[in-house]
Motif scaffolding. Sequence first.
Motif, PDB file in Angstrom:
ATOM      1  N   GLN A 164       0.845  -1.192   0.000  1.00 37.13           N
ATOM      2  CA  GLN A 164       0.000   0.000   0.000  1.00 37.13           C
ATOM      3  C   GLN A 164       0.882   1.244   0.000  1.00 37.13           C
ATOM      4  N   VAL A 165       0.516   2.208  -0.816  1.00 35.91           N
ATOM      5  CA  VAL A 165       1.283   3.429  -0.906  1.00 35.91           C
ATOM      6  C   VAL A 165       1.100   4.249   0.361  1.00 35.91           C
ATOM      7  N   GLN A 166       2.201   4.719   0.893  1.00 32.66           N
ATOM      8  CA  GLN A 166       2.145   5.583   2.074  1.00 32.66           C
ATOM      9  C   GLN A 166       2.408   7.022   1.670  1.00 32.66           C
ATOM     10  N   LEU A 167       1.657   7.910   2.290  1.00 29.25           N
ATOM     11  CA  LEU A 167       1.852   9.339   2.086  1.00 29.25           C
ATOM     12  C   LEU A 167       2.419   9.931   3.375  1.00 29.25           C
ATOM     13  N   VAL A 168       3.428  10.747   3.221  1.00 25.97           N
ATOM     14  CA  VAL A 168       4.062  11.359   4.387  1.00 25.97           C
ATOM     15  C   VAL A 168       4.122  12.863   4.173  1.00 25.97           C
ATOM     16  N   GLU A 169       3.476  13.600   5.073  1.00 25.60           N
ATOM     17  CA  GLU A 169       3.529  15.057   5.007  1.00 25.60           C
ATOM     18  C   GLU A 169       4.665  15.574   5.890  1.00 25.60           C
ATOM     19  N   SER A 170       5.172  16.721   5.518  1.00 23.65           N
ATOM     20  CA  SER A 170       6.177  17.403   6.322  1.00 23.65           C
ATOM     21  C   SER A 170       6.127  18.882   5.990  1.00 23.65           C
ATOM     22  N   GLY A 171       6.866  19.663   6.764  1.00 25.73           N
ATOM     23  CA  GLY A 171       6.958  21.087   6.472  1.00 25.73           C
ATOM     24  C   GLY A 171       6.138  21.974   7.367  1.00 25.73           C
ATOM     25  N   GLY A 172       5.344  21.379   8.225  1.00 23.49           N
ATOM     26  CA  GLY A 172       4.561  22.198   9.136  1.00 23.49           C
ATOM     27  C   GLY A 172       5.458  22.846  10.188  1.00 23.49           C
ATOM     28  N   GLY A 173       4.871  23.731  10.961  1.00 24.43           N
ATOM     29  CA  GLY A 173       5.631  24.395  12.002  1.00 24.43           C
ATOM     30  C   GLY A 173       4.873  25.578  12.559  1.00 24.43           C
ATOM     31  N   VAL A 174       5.592  26.391  13.294  1.00 22.16           N
ATOM     32  CA  VAL A 174       5.016  27.596  13.890  1.00 22.16           C
ATOM     33  C   VAL A 174       5.537  28.796  13.120  1.00 22.16           C
ATOM     34  N   VAL A 175       4.637  29.656  12.705  1.00 19.56           N
ATOM     35  CA  VAL A 175       5.019  30.839  11.930  1.00 19.56           C
ATOM     36  C   VAL A 175       4.149  32.007  12.363  1.00 19.56           C
ATOM     37  N   GLN A 176       4.687  33.193  12.238  1.00 16.65           N
ATOM     38  CA  GLN A 176       3.906  34.380  12.574  1.00 16.65           C
ATOM     39  C   GLN A 176       2.951  34.720  11.444  1.00 16.65           C
ATOM     40  N   ALA A 177       1.894  35.394  11.788  1.00 14.14           N
ATOM     41  CA  ALA A 177       0.934  35.835  10.780  1.00 14.14           C
ATOM     42  C   ALA A 177       1.649  36.640   9.701  1.00 14.14           C
ATOM     43  N   GLY A 178       1.297  36.354   8.468  1.00 17.51           N
ATOM     44  CA  GLY A 178       1.950  36.986   7.340  1.00 17.51           C
ATOM     45  C   GLY A 178       3.100  36.183   6.773  1.00 17.51           C
ATOM     46  N   GLY A 179       3.515  35.165   7.493  1.00 18.65           N
ATOM     47  CA  GLY A 179       4.617  34.337   7.044  1.00 18.65           C
ATOM     48  C   GLY A 179       4.199  33.279   6.045  1.00 18.65           C
ATOM     49  N   SER A 180       5.158  32.429   5.695  1.00 19.65           N
ATOM     50  CA  SER A 180       4.926  31.401   4.685  1.00 19.65           C
ATOM     51  C   SER A 180       5.428  30.053   5.170  1.00 19.65           C
ATOM     52  N   LEU A 181       4.831  29.024   4.636  1.00 24.15           N
ATOM     53  CA  LEU A 181       5.294  27.661   4.851  1.00 24.15           C
ATOM     54  C   LEU A 181       5.119  26.884   3.557  1.00 24.15           C
ATOM     55  N   ARG A 182       5.980  25.900   3.370  1.00 23.06           N
ATOM     56  CA  ARG A 182       5.810  24.981   2.246  1.00 23.06           C
ATOM     57  C   ARG A 182       5.662  23.581   2.798  1.00 23.06           C
ATOM     58  N   LEU A 183       4.506  23.017   2.574  1.00 22.37           N
ATOM     59  CA  LEU A 183       4.234  21.657   3.005  1.00 22.37           C
ATOM     60  C   LEU A 183       4.604  20.693   1.895  1.00 22.37           C
ATOM     61  N   SER A 184       5.054  19.513   2.281  1.00 22.21           N
ATOM     62  CA  SER A 184       5.413  18.479   1.325  1.00 22.21           C
ATOM     63  C   SER A 184       4.583  17.234   1.572  1.00 22.21           C
ATOM     64  N   CYS A 185       4.306  16.532   0.513  1.00 20.88           N
ATOM     65  CA  CYS A 185       3.611  15.251   0.583  1.00 20.88           C
ATOM     66  C   CYS A 185       4.390  14.292  -0.294  1.00 20.88           C
ATOM     67  N   ALA A 186       4.986  13.300   0.331  1.00 22.42           N
ATOM     68  CA  ALA A 186       5.797  12.333  -0.403  1.00 22.42           C
ATOM     69  C   ALA A 186       5.099  10.985  -0.428  1.00 22.42           C
ATOM     70  N   ALA A 187       5.152  10.349  -1.571  1.00 18.19           N
ATOM     71  CA  ALA A 187       4.552   9.030  -1.732  1.00 18.19           C
ATOM     72  C   ALA A 187       5.651   7.989  -1.836  1.00 18.19           C
ATOM     73  N   SER A 188       5.462   6.903  -1.104  1.00 17.44           N
ATOM     74  CA  SER A 188       6.443   5.822  -1.168  1.00 17.44           C
ATOM     75  C   SER A 188       6.009   4.799  -2.200  1.00 17.44           C
ATOM     76  N   GLY A 189       6.874   4.527  -3.158  1.00 16.12           N
ATOM     77  CA  GLY A 189       6.623   3.454  -4.096  1.00 16.12           C
ATOM     78  C   GLY A 189       5.683   3.757  -5.243  1.00 16.12           C
ATOM     79  N   ARG A 190       5.308   5.012  -5.385  1.00 17.55           N
ATOM     80  CA  ARG A 190       4.395   5.328  -6.479  1.00 17.55           C
ATOM     81  C   ARG A 190       4.547   6.798  -6.829  1.00 17.55           C
ATOM     82  N   ALA A 191       4.403   7.060  -8.116  1.00 15.41           N
ATOM     83  CA  ALA A 191       4.530   8.438  -8.576  1.00 15.41           C
ATOM     84  C   ALA A 191       3.160   9.092  -8.666  1.00 15.41           C
ATOM     85  N   PHE A 192       3.155  10.400  -8.484  1.00 20.36           N
ATOM     86  CA  PHE A 192       1.926  11.166  -8.672  1.00 20.36           C
ATOM     87  C   PHE A 192       1.756  11.407 -10.171  1.00 20.36           C
TER      88      PHE A 192
END
Length: 130
Positions: free
Chosen positions: A1-29
């Motif tokens: 079964q394909v696993q999805l793993v998110e990362s990139g979260g965190g604490v940021v001040q209002a007005g800031g930016s974040l980039r979240l990632s979603c990686a799939a194991s063993g399968r391409a999007f």
Amino acid sequence: QVQLVESGGGVVQAGGSLRLSCAASGRAFSTCILGWFRQAPGKEREFVAGVRWSRWSDSRIYYADSLKGRGTISRDNAKTTVYLQMNSLKPEDTAVYYCAVNWAPQAMRISTSITEYDSWGQGTQVTVSS
């Protein structure tokens, strides 16, 4: 079964930016529909952005009003990681963010319903302080 793993979260001040990632194991999007959802404490999980990829047609991206103009979905060249860039973050963006995929969509439309997605990641916490 394909696993999805998110990362990139965190604490940021209002007005800031974040980039979240979603990686799939063993399968391409490739031909699939991927959605980003979020769930704040005491609230239901809600759709924020989605993308459709197909070998037969151009990709399509849809952003919910809550993220429209502030978010960008992209994919790496290997098609194994998808990113959600979020800018101008607000305290109301605080939530656990999930990526989810429908690997065999019957219709190539980007659904906002959690029931249309069959693979989910574990989530990544985003906290925006005022």
